[in-house]
Design an enzyme around this catalytic site. Structure first.
Site, PDB file in Angstrom:
ATOM      1  N   LYS A  20     -10.888  -5.237  -3.968  1.00 40.04           N
ATOM      2  CA  LYS A  20     -11.730  -4.035  -4.021  1.00 40.04           C
ATOM      3  C   LYS A  20     -11.001  -2.879  -4.668  1.00 40.04           C
ATOM      4  CE  LYS A  20     -13.885  -4.977   0.408  1.00 40.04           C
ATOM      5  NZ  LYS A  20     -13.544  -4.893   1.829  1.00 40.04           N
ATOM      6  N   LYS A  58       0.825  -1.211   0.000  1.00 39.85           N
ATOM      7  CA  LYS A  58       0.000   0.000   0.000  1.00 39.85           C
ATOM      8  C   LYS A  58       0.856   1.256   0.000  1.00 39.85           C
ATOM      9  CE  LYS A  58      -4.191  -1.916   2.047  1.00 39.85           C
ATOM     10  NZ  LYS A  58      -5.147  -1.855   3.156  1.00 39.85           N
ATOM     11  N   LYS A  79      -4.880 -11.302  -6.889  1.00 42.06           N
ATOM     12  CA  LYS A  79      -6.130 -11.638  -6.208  1.00 42.06           C
ATOM     13  C   LYS A  79      -7.235 -10.648  -6.558  1.00 42.06           C
ATOM     14  CE  LYS A  79      -6.043  -9.351  -1.759  1.00 42.06           C
ATOM     15  NZ  LYS A  79      -6.548  -9.365  -0.419  1.00 42.06           N
TER      16      LYS A  79
HETATM   17  P1  AMP Z   1     -10.753  -7.050   2.481  1.00 39.24           P
HETATM   18  O1  AMP Z   1     -11.554  -6.976   1.227  1.00 39.24           O
HETATM   19  O2  AMP Z   1      -9.282  -6.916   2.203  1.00 39.24           O
HETATM   20  O3  AMP Z   1     -11.253  -6.181   3.586  1.00 39.24           O
HETATM   21  O4  AMP Z   1     -10.908  -8.552   2.999  1.00 39.24           O
HETATM   22  C1  AMP Z   1     -11.999  -9.041   3.734  1.00 39.24           C
HETATM   23  C2  AMP Z   1     -11.904 -10.541   3.876  1.00 39.24           C
HETATM   24  O5  AMP Z   1     -12.043 -11.167   2.602  1.00 39.24           O
HETATM   25  C3  AMP Z   1     -10.574 -11.051   4.445  1.00 39.24           C
HETATM   26  O6  AMP Z   1     -10.792 -12.179   5.261  1.00 39.24           O
HETATM   27  C4  AMP Z   1      -9.786 -11.413   3.219  1.00 39.24           C
HETATM   28  O7  AMP Z   1      -8.817 -12.376   3.482  1.00 39.24           O
HETATM   29  C5  AMP Z   1     -10.894 -11.948   2.304  1.00 39.24           C
HETATM   30  N1  AMP Z   1     -10.557 -11.726   0.889  1.00 39.24           N
HETATM   31  C6  AMP Z   1     -10.358 -10.550   0.268  1.00 39.24           C
HETATM   32  N2  AMP Z   1     -10.066 -10.720  -1.033  1.00 39.24           N
HETATM   33  C7  AMP Z   1     -10.081 -12.064  -1.240  1.00 39.24           C
HETATM   34  C8  AMP Z   1      -9.848 -12.890  -2.379  1.00 39.24           C
HETATM   35  N3  AMP Z   1      -9.570 -12.385  -3.574  1.00 39.24           N
HETATM   36  N4  AMP Z   1      -9.960 -14.220  -2.223  1.00 39.24           N
HETATM   37  C9  AMP Z   1     -10.263 -14.750  -1.035  1.00 39.24           C
HETATM   38  N5  AMP Z   1     -10.486 -14.042   0.076  1.00 39.24           N
HETATM   39  C10 AMP Z   1     -10.394 -12.708  -0.010  1.00 39.24           C
END
Ligand code: AMP
Ligand code: TRP
Length: 336
Positions: free
Chosen positions: A198, A113, A195
């Site tokens: 968002k 980041k 991956k």
């Molecule tokens: P975040 O979107 O980074 O706030 O992630 C929220 C949750 O979703 C966390 O537990 C991440 O590990 C999971 N997560 C986010 N992106 C992915 C992805 N592409 N594949 C699997 N899990 C994800």
């Protein structure tokens, strides 16, 4: 016997996508009755990078409704917003005083980041994993169900807990990351080596949980593929094929063997509509429940208030132990 506790959180920093659902929330829902769960909407983490205030408020409310729409039940889960429980930031400050700079400097997510933020990188972004440790440890959970990308943050959390216990006496349960082997990482639709995220600038890289069936068909139609005949798992040269099959497997509920057999002889033109239908069928009931909840803002607000009170009661107990252990003078009790 009391059920083991879990804690996890998601940032309200963008719309939830299929990676969040298949990698995280779907598993929380499947296992919820076996645990006493705390699921947090980590709005204070979201502001470690710039957010539009109006949008942040809306996304926080929306994520709360989505937690419920995805099937989390209040009889098993406390669903709450981080900023409604002030103990999180207080404990984060205390943890910041016992965390060596170089532990935080090692965090991969921070480095990534920082790369994007450049000169604008905030102290808050640097402290992000310390706040995450506070989130978790306030609730004394045994398990932290997350995606693979969070492993390093949970390790740091464990290190902070151990260090606190060593210095100030046994205070925290040492939590474990709970990471599923399958679906732990859903990849971008436009690049199977990155991956689904968002923060990817391309909308076509991800499917949002609230995307319309049309949008889903379009995104799957445009998803990157290769020119090899037959669709197979586990070929390092075909990350997109592996990812799309994984999404199909997780949304259809079929086993890996079933999917492998079904798709081995297919071409993309045959597979893609099948995949789109499977995703649409998975998201349809979630979207329906979401719309129902969204039309009752008063009800949502009341649930948020009740759940915040439950979370506060637990968090405040832990925080009081921490204050006592560290030697902060209390205004309660006797003067000795
Ligand atoms: P975040 O979107 O980074 O706030 O992630 C929220 C949750 O979703 C966390 O537990 C991440 O590990 C999971 N997560 C986010 N992106 C992915 C992805 N592409 N594949 C699997 N899990 C994800
Ligand atoms: N850092 C996590 C993510 O990006 C979100 C998060 C914040 C979290 N606090 C948490 C996850 C506590 C698990 C437990 O996904």
């Amino acid at each position: 016997m009391a059920k083991p506790r879990t804690f996890s959180g998601i940032q309200p920093s963008g719309e939830l996508h299929l990676g969040n659902y298949l990698g995280a929330i779907k598993n929380w829902v499947a296992d919820q009755e076996h645990y006493e769960n705390f699921f947090c909407i980590v709005d204070q983490h979201a502001v470690t990078v710039p957010q539009d205030p109006k949008l942040l408020r809306e996304r926080t409310r929306s994520l709360f409704a989505l937690y419920l729409a995805c099937g989390l039940k209040l009889e098993y889960c406390v669903l709450f917003v981080q900023s409604h429980v002030p103990a999180h930031t207080e404990l984060a400050w205390l943890f910041a005083t016992i965390t060596p700079m170089n532990w935080a400097e090692r965090m991969i997510q921070y480095k990534e980041k920082k790369e994007k933020q450049g000169e604008e990188t905030s102290v808050g972004l640097f402290s992000y994993p310390i706040l995450q440790a506070a989130d978790i440890l306030l609730y004394q959970p045994k398990y932290v169900p997350v995606g693979e990308d969070q492993r390093q943050h949970i390790e740091l959390c464990r290190d902070i807990a151990r260090r606190f216990n060593d210095r100030f006496g046994q205070t925290f349960v040492i939590p474990e990351a709970f990471i599923r082997p399958q679906g732990a990482r859903i990849m971008s639709l436009t690049d199977g080596t990155r991956k689904m995220s968002k923060s990817d600038p391309s909308e076509f890289s991800r499917i949002h949980l609230l995307d319309s069936p049309d949008a889903i068909r379009k995104k799957i139609q445009k998803a990157k593929t290769d020119s090899i005949r037959g669709i197979t798992f586990d070929d390092p040269a075909r990350p997109e094929a592996h990812n799309l099959l994984t999404i199909y497997m997780l949304t259809s509920g079929k086993s890996k063997e079933e999917v492998a057999a079904e798709c081995a002889g297919m071409g993309w033109a045959q597979f893609k509509p099948l995949l789109a239908d499977s995703i649409i069928a998975t998201l349809e009931p979630i979207q329906k429940r979401y719309q129902e909840l969204w039309s009752e803002p008063g009800y949502l607000h009341e649930l948020m208030r009740e759940n915040a009170a439950k979370a506060r009661a637990v968090a405040e107990q832990t925080l009081q132990k921490v204050r006592d252990a560290m030697g902060f003078l209390s205004l309660e009790g006797s003067l000795t």
